[in-house]
Design a protein around this motif. Structure first.
Motif, PDB file in Angstrom:
ATOM      1  N   ILE A   1      62.139  17.417 -41.831  1.00  0.00           N
ATOM      2  CA  ILE A   1      60.682  17.333 -41.830  1.00  0.00           C
ATOM      3  C   ILE A   1      60.223  16.308 -42.855  1.00  0.00           C
ATOM      4  O   ILE A   1      60.690  16.292 -43.996  1.00  0.00           O
ATOM      5  CB  ILE A   1      60.067  18.710 -42.154  1.00  0.00           C
ATOM      6  N   SER A   2      59.280  15.458 -42.459  1.00  0.00           N
ATOM      7  CA  SER A   2      58.720  14.475 -43.373  1.00  0.00           C
ATOM      8  C   SER A   2      57.198  14.579 -43.441  1.00  0.00           C
ATOM      9  O   SER A   2      56.628  14.767 -44.507  1.00  0.00           O
ATOM     10  CB  SER A   2      59.122  13.052 -42.940  1.00  0.00           C
ATOM     11  N   ASP A   3      56.531  14.466 -42.292  1.00  0.00           N
ATOM     12  CA  ASP A   3      55.068  14.444 -42.247  1.00  0.00           C
ATOM     13  C   ASP A   3      54.530  15.818 -41.861  1.00  0.00           C
ATOM     14  O   ASP A   3      54.868  16.353 -40.798  1.00  0.00           O
ATOM     15  CB  ASP A   3      54.584  13.401 -41.242  1.00  0.00           C
ATOM     16  N   VAL A   4      53.671  16.378 -42.717  1.00  0.00           N
ATOM     17  CA  VAL A   4      53.177  17.747 -42.542  1.00  0.00           C
ATOM     18  C   VAL A   4      51.654  17.749 -42.523  1.00  0.00           C
ATOM     19  O   VAL A   4      51.005  17.140 -43.380  1.00  0.00           O
ATOM     20  CB  VAL A   4      53.690  18.654 -43.674  1.00  0.00           C
ATOM     21  N   LEU A   5      51.100  18.456 -41.551  1.00  0.00           N
ATOM     22  CA  LEU A   5      49.660  18.691 -41.461  1.00  0.00           C
ATOM     23  C   LEU A   5      49.391  20.165 -41.712  1.00  0.00           C
ATOM     24  O   LEU A   5      49.995  21.026 -41.074  1.00  0.00           O
ATOM     25  CB  LEU A   5      49.142  18.313 -40.071  1.00  0.00           C
ATOM     26  N   GLU A   6      48.486  20.451 -42.644  1.00  0.00           N
ATOM     27  CA  GLU A   6      48.028  21.824 -42.841  1.00  0.00           C
ATOM     28  C   GLU A   6      46.591  21.943 -42.355  1.00  0.00           C
ATOM     29  O   GLU A   6      45.699  21.236 -42.839  1.00  0.00           O
ATOM     30  CB  GLU A   6      48.110  22.259 -44.304  1.00  0.00           C
ATOM     31  N   ILE A   7      46.351  22.841 -41.431  1.00  0.00           N
ATOM     32  CA  ILE A   7      45.033  23.058 -40.859  1.00  0.00           C
ATOM     33  C   ILE A   7      44.338  24.181 -41.609  1.00  0.00           C
ATOM     34  O   ILE A   7      44.904  25.260 -41.783  1.00  0.00           O
ATOM     35  CB  ILE A   7      45.150  23.398 -39.364  1.00  0.00           C
ATOM     36  N   GLY A   8      43.119  23.916 -42.081  1.00  0.00           N
ATOM     37  CA  GLY A   8      42.395  24.916 -42.844  1.00  0.00           C
ATOM     38  C   GLY A   8      43.055  25.182 -44.175  1.00  0.00           C
ATOM     39  O   GLY A   8      43.433  26.320 -44.484  1.00  0.00           O
ATOM     40  N   CYS A   9      43.194  24.157 -45.003  1.00  0.00           N
ATOM     41  CA  CYS A   9      43.974  24.268 -46.242  1.00  0.00           C
ATOM     42  C   CYS A   9      43.235  24.998 -47.353  1.00  0.00           C
ATOM     43  O   CYS A   9      43.794  25.187 -48.435  1.00  0.00           O
ATOM     44  CB  CYS A   9      44.413  22.895 -46.711  1.00  0.00           C
ATOM     45  N   GLY A  10      41.988  25.420 -47.111  1.00  0.00           N
ATOM     46  CA  GLY A  10      41.264  26.168 -48.127  1.00  0.00           C
ATOM     47  C   GLY A  10      41.098  25.371 -49.400  1.00  0.00           C
ATOM     48  O   GLY A  10      40.719  24.200 -49.374  1.00  0.00           O
ATOM     49  N   GLN A  11      41.404  25.980 -50.531  1.00  0.00           N
ATOM     50  CA  GLN A  11      41.242  25.323 -51.822  1.00  0.00           C
ATOM     51  C   GLN A  11      42.515  24.631 -52.302  1.00  0.00           C
ATOM     52  O   GLN A  11      42.609  24.224 -53.452  1.00  0.00           O
ATOM     53  CB  GLN A  11      40.733  26.329 -52.853  1.00  0.00           C
ATOM     54  N   GLY A  12      43.481  24.499 -51.412  1.00  0.00           N
ATOM     55  CA  GLY A  12      44.621  23.627 -51.671  1.00  0.00           C
ATOM     56  C   GLY A  12      45.754  24.210 -52.486  1.00  0.00           C
ATOM     57  O   GLY A  12      46.642  23.467 -52.918  1.00  0.00           O
ATOM     58  N   ALA A  13      45.783  25.530 -52.671  1.00  0.00           N
ATOM     59  CA  ALA A  13      46.848  26.106 -53.498  1.00  0.00           C
ATOM     60  C   ALA A  13      48.229  25.875 -52.885  1.00  0.00           C
ATOM     61  O   ALA A  13      49.168  25.464 -53.576  1.00  0.00           O
ATOM     62  CB  ALA A  13      46.592  27.594 -53.717  1.00  0.00           C
ATOM     63  N   LEU A  14      48.365  26.137 -51.586  1.00  0.00           N
ATOM     64  CA  LEU A  14      49.643  25.851 -50.928  1.00  0.00           C
ATOM     65  C   LEU A  14      49.826  24.357 -50.709  1.00  0.00           C
ATOM     66  O   LEU A  14      50.940  23.837 -50.791  1.00  0.00           O
ATOM     67  CB  LEU A  14      49.733  26.594 -49.601  1.00  0.00           C
ATOM     68  N   GLY A  15      48.737  23.661 -50.432  1.00  0.00           N
ATOM     69  CA  GLY A  15      48.826  22.227 -50.191  1.00  0.00           C
ATOM     70  C   GLY A  15      49.404  21.453 -51.361  1.00  0.00           C
ATOM     71  O   GLY A  15      50.168  20.499 -51.167  1.00  0.00           O
ATOM     72  N   THR A  16      49.067  21.858 -52.588  1.00  0.00           N
ATOM     73  CA  THR A  16      49.631  21.156 -53.749  1.00  0.00           C
ATOM     74  C   THR A  16      51.136  21.288 -53.793  1.00  0.00           C
ATOM     75  O   THR A  16      51.847  20.365 -54.225  1.00  0.00           O
ATOM     76  CB  THR A  16      49.035  21.703 -55.056  1.00  0.00           C
ATOM     77  N   ARG A  17      51.643  22.413 -53.307  1.00  0.00           N
ATOM     78  CA  ARG A  17      53.085  22.628 -53.296  1.00  0.00           C
ATOM     79  C   ARG A  17      53.744  21.866 -52.145  1.00  0.00           C
ATOM     80  O   ARG A  17      54.825  21.292 -52.316  1.00  0.00           O
ATOM     81  CB  ARG A  17      53.373  24.127 -53.203  1.00  0.00           C
ATOM     82  N   LEU A  18      53.105  21.847 -50.992  1.00  0.00           N
ATOM     83  CA  LEU A  18      53.656  21.099 -49.866  1.00  0.00           C
ATOM     84  C   LEU A  18      53.707  19.608 -50.168  1.00  0.00           C
ATOM     85  O   LEU A  18      54.630  18.908 -49.738  1.00  0.00           O
ATOM     86  CB  LEU A  18      52.819  21.360 -48.613  1.00  0.00           C
TER      87      LEU A  18
END
Length: 253
Positions: free
Chosen positions: A28-45
């Motif tokens: 996996i290289s390119d990841v899309l998160e839908i509805g990322c909220g306030q980004g807590a998981l997004g910062t880790r991804l």
């Protein structure tokens, strides 16, 4: 990067992330998160992948965007719905605590699958077990919860294969859910006139932790033993995770 300095997770999100981080398929290289909220998981991804998050709620987007920039990595967040992404395609599309907010969940899953390059993967988390639907679900704007068989049938009906479904949250998730229901019962009367869309818009801000490091550390270390305890119980818990693969031309728009 030391992940302890990233945006704080709620206790329930810590339980979820403990399993999510091991579910990513190889390559996996390119990841899309839908509805990322306030980004807590997004910062880790964004520490592991080329990350793009989309968040339609402007308040949550502003916080997520600031957190993603501060954390570094390879990521950004856009204040748009997924339908406005254009021709961008990804190896993995993920949506954590999003699908239950959408009335036509099959249409949403098909839309998300169109964002995958072939072959690609979908990773979801949702509340588990329809018979546990309660005040917290109503307050947050949930249309439903998901039994494992229902999730498997939904993904298979949208063309996915290799479907893996597991539950998480035993035993701490039950206590956390009881607390959320208690709070929700007190708030429901004040939100009776709100639409499902309005409740959904606010759900990404509901009960979210601040950037206070002491509170963040308490959530992290307080959940640590429960993150281990839940692992031997993949068929028990208040939350559900699903990973599925989409092959061939089905992922094309």
């Amino acid at each position: 990067m030391d992940t302890s300095t990233l945006a704080p997770l709620t206790p329930n999100a810590w339980l979820r992330y403990e399993l999510i981080k091991d579910m990513f398929p190889p390559g996996i290289s390119d990841v899309l998160e839908i509805g990322c909220g306030q980004g807590a998981l997004g910062t880790r991804l964004a520490q592991r992948f080329n990350y793009l998050g989309v968040e339609p709620d402007q308040v949550s987007w502003a916080i997520a965007s600031k957190r993603i920039r501060a954390a570094g990595g390879q990521g950004e967040v856009r204040n748009i719905p997924v339908q406005d992404l254009g021709d961008d395609r990804f190896d993995l599309v993920c949506a954590f605590e999003v699908l239950e907010h959408i009335e036509d969940d099959a249409a949403a899953v098909k839309e998300w699958s169109s964002r995958l390059r072939a072959p690609g993967w979908l990773l979801l988390s949702v509340p588990a077990h329809q018979d546990r639907y309660g005040p917290a679900d109503e307050l947050a704007g949930h249309f439903r919860r998901y039994d494992p068989a229902a999730m498997t049938a939904l993904l298979a009906g949208c063309g996915f294969t290799g479907i893996q479904v597991r539950q998480y949250g035993f035993p701490l998730g039950y206590l956390l859910e009881a607390g959320r229901n208690l709070i929700a019962r007190r708030r429901l009367a004040a939100t009776a006139a709100m639409s499902m869309a309005e409740r959904t818009a606010g759900s990404g801000r509901l009960l979210q932790p601040s950037d206070d490091r002491r509170a963040a550390a308490a959530a992290r270390w307080g959940t640590a033993p429960f993150r281990v305890v839940q692992r031997p119980f993949p068929n028990t818990g208040t939350g559900l995770l699903a990973l599925a693969r989409l092959d061939g031309r089905q992922s094309q728009p």
